[in-house]
Design an enzyme around this catalytic site. Structure first.
Site, PDB file in Angstrom:
ATOM      1  CG  PHE A  41      -2.138   0.846   1.095  1.00 27.71           C
ATOM      2  CD1 PHE A  41      -3.390   0.273   0.963  1.00 27.71           C
ATOM      3  CD2 PHE A  41      -2.044   2.231   1.115  1.00 27.71           C
ATOM      4  CE1 PHE A  41      -4.534   1.064   0.847  1.00 27.71           C
ATOM      5  CE2 PHE A  41      -3.178   3.029   1.008  1.00 27.71           C
ATOM      6  CZ  PHE A  41      -4.421   2.449   0.869  1.00 27.71           C
ATOM      7  CG  PHE A  42       3.363   2.604   3.314  1.00 28.46           C
ATOM      8  CD1 PHE A  42       3.158   3.922   3.675  1.00 28.46           C
ATOM      9  CD2 PHE A  42       3.098   1.615   4.254  1.00 28.46           C
ATOM     10  CE1 PHE A  42       2.702   4.268   4.938  1.00 28.46           C
ATOM     11  CE2 PHE A  42       2.643   1.939   5.524  1.00 28.46           C
ATOM     12  CZ  PHE A  42       2.443   3.266   5.870  1.00 28.46           C
ATOM     13  CG  PHE A 144      -5.914   6.614   6.555  1.00 24.22           C
ATOM     14  CD1 PHE A 144      -4.640   7.157   6.570  1.00 24.22           C
ATOM     15  CD2 PHE A 144      -6.247   5.688   7.535  1.00 24.22           C
ATOM     16  CE1 PHE A 144      -3.711   6.782   7.540  1.00 24.22           C
ATOM     17  CE2 PHE A 144      -5.326   5.311   8.503  1.00 24.22           C
ATOM     18  CZ  PHE A 144      -4.053   5.862   8.505  1.00 24.22           C
ATOM     19  NE  ARG A 284       4.640   7.181   3.566  1.00 19.91           N
ATOM     20  CZ  ARG A 284       4.714   6.771   2.300  1.00 19.91           C
ATOM     21  NH1 ARG A 284       5.750   6.047   1.918  1.00 19.91           N
ATOM     22  NH2 ARG A 284       3.787   7.086   1.422  1.00 19.91           N
TER      23      ARG A 284
END
Length: 307
Positions: A41-42, A144, A284
Site C-alpha cells: 500500500f505504501f 486512508f 517516511r
C-alpha cells in the site's frame, strides 16, 4: 525503490513493524500477509504520488484499471509485467485465503472504493484543487482506507464478525475513531512535506485554504481533533466491551463472537500507540533530513509505470 535504496532505507521505514503493532494476536501467516499488503500500500501510494508529480495521467489510468482487475481476479494477475499489479494480486490472494467468501467480497468492495478515491485525489492534485474541509474528510476516509484496516481486524481475530456485532453503532464508532486518529495524525506529521510539495490533500491545507486559518492555527486544530478522537474512542470502547458481554450468551457461537469483538476493539486501541510510534520512528516523515523536503530520498523519480 531501486535495490540499493531498498538496502539503505527499507528497514528504517518500519512498515511491517507498524502492522505488527496493529494486529496483535494474529497467526504468523496472517500477520505476514497483512504486513506485505501494508508495505504494498505504501509503495502504491508513492507510485500514485510520482504519477501526479510527473503528470502521468495515462500511466495512472492504466494502473487504476489493472488494480481493479487484480483485486477481483488475483490468480490471473500474479505474473503481471507491472510488479505493483502482481504484488497486489499476491497479497490479496493470500488475504482471501483465511475467511469466508463473504469477507473477501466485502474487502474487495471496500478496496475498489479506495482505488476510485485515489483517482479523485489524482484529479484534485493535477488540477490544484483543494477540497473543502467536509469534502476532504469524507474522501480521506477512503484514501486512508478506514474500512480496509477495520476489515483486517477480523482476520487477526480469526473470524468474520456477524452483522449484529460489526454493524453495531458502538463498534462502528470505535472503528471510525481509531482510523480518524490515524488519518489526521498522519496529516499532521505529513504537513511539512505536503506544503513543500504544493499538495492539496491534507486536512491542515483544507483548513488554511477554506477556513482562513494560519499554519499555526491549522496545526492546533489538527491536534485538537486528534485529541477528541482519543477521548471519543475511550467512551466508545466501553460500549463495545458491554456489547461483548451481551454477546457472550453461553452458546459456542456467542462466546466466540464475544471474544472476537474484544480482540478487535483491543487492536483498535493499539492503533493509537502504533500510529504515534510509527510517525516518529519511520524515515517516511523525517523531512528535516531530506535534501528536498517534498520528496523522500528513497523514492525513485524515474518513469515507473509507463510501460
Amino acid at each position: 525503490m531501486p535495490a540499493d535504496k531498498v538496502a539503505e532505507y527499507a528497514d528504517g521505514l518500519c512498515y511491517t513493524d507498524l502492522m505488527a503493532g496493529f494486529y496483535l494476536g494474529a497467526p504468523d501467516e496472517v500477520m505476514q500477509a497483512i504486513a506485505d499488503y501494508s508495505a504494498w500500500f505504501f509503495v502504491w501510494d508513492d507510485r500514485h504520488d510520482r504519477d501526479v508529480v510527473h503528470g502521468r495521467s495515462s500511466s495512472w489510468r492504466r494502473l487504476r484499471f489493472r488494480l481493479h482487475a487484480a483485486l477481483d481476479f488475483p490468480a490471473e494477475h500474479l505474473h503481471h509485467s507491472d510488479p505493483l499489479v502482481a504484488g497486489l494480486a499476491d497479497s490479496v490472494g493470500r488475504l482471501y485465503s483465511f475467511l469466508p467468501g463473504t469477507w473477501n467480497a466485502r474487502f474487495a468492495r471496500h478496496f475498489h472504493a479506495v482505488i476510485d478515491a485515489y483517482d479523485r485525489e489524482f484529479h484534485n492534485r493535477t488540477e490544484g484543487r483543494v477540497p473543502g474541509v467536509e469534502e476532504y474528510l469524507a474522501l480521506r476516509r477512503l484514501t486512508f482506507a478506514h474500512w480496509i484496516w477495520t476489515d483486517l481486524l477480523e482476520l487477526s481475530a480469526g473470524t468474520e464478525l456477524p452483522d449484529r456485532a460489526r454493524k453495531h453503532p458502538a463498534y462502528r464508532r470505535a472503528a471510525l475513531l481509531c482510523q480518524e486518529f490515524a488519518a489526521w495524525y498522519n496529516d499532521l506529521c505529513s504537513l511539512p512535506k505536503e506544503i513543500a510539495g504544493d499538495e492539496v490533500h491534507n486536512l491542515g491545507i483544507s483548513l488554511i485554504t477554506h477556513e482562513g486559518l494560519t499554519l499555526e492555527e491549522a496545526v492546533e486544530e489538527l491536534r485538537r481533533r486528534v485529541g477528541e478522537c482519543i477521548s471519543g474512542f475511550l467512551a466508545a470502547e466501553k460500549d463495545v466491551l458491554l456489547l461483548a458481554d451481551r454477546l457472550a450468551d453461553g452458546t459456542v457461537r456467542g462466546n466466540e463472537t464475544s471474544a472476537a469483538v474484544r480482540a478487535c476493539v483491543g487492536n483498535m486501541r493499539n492503533w493509537f500507540s502504533s500510529v504515534y510510534w510509527f510517525h516518529h520512528e519511520s524515515g517516511r516523515y523525517m523531512v528535516d533530513s531530506w535534501d528536498d523536503r517534498s520528496t523522500p530520498p528513497y523514492v525513485n523519480n524515474e518513469a515507473a509505470g509507463e510501460k
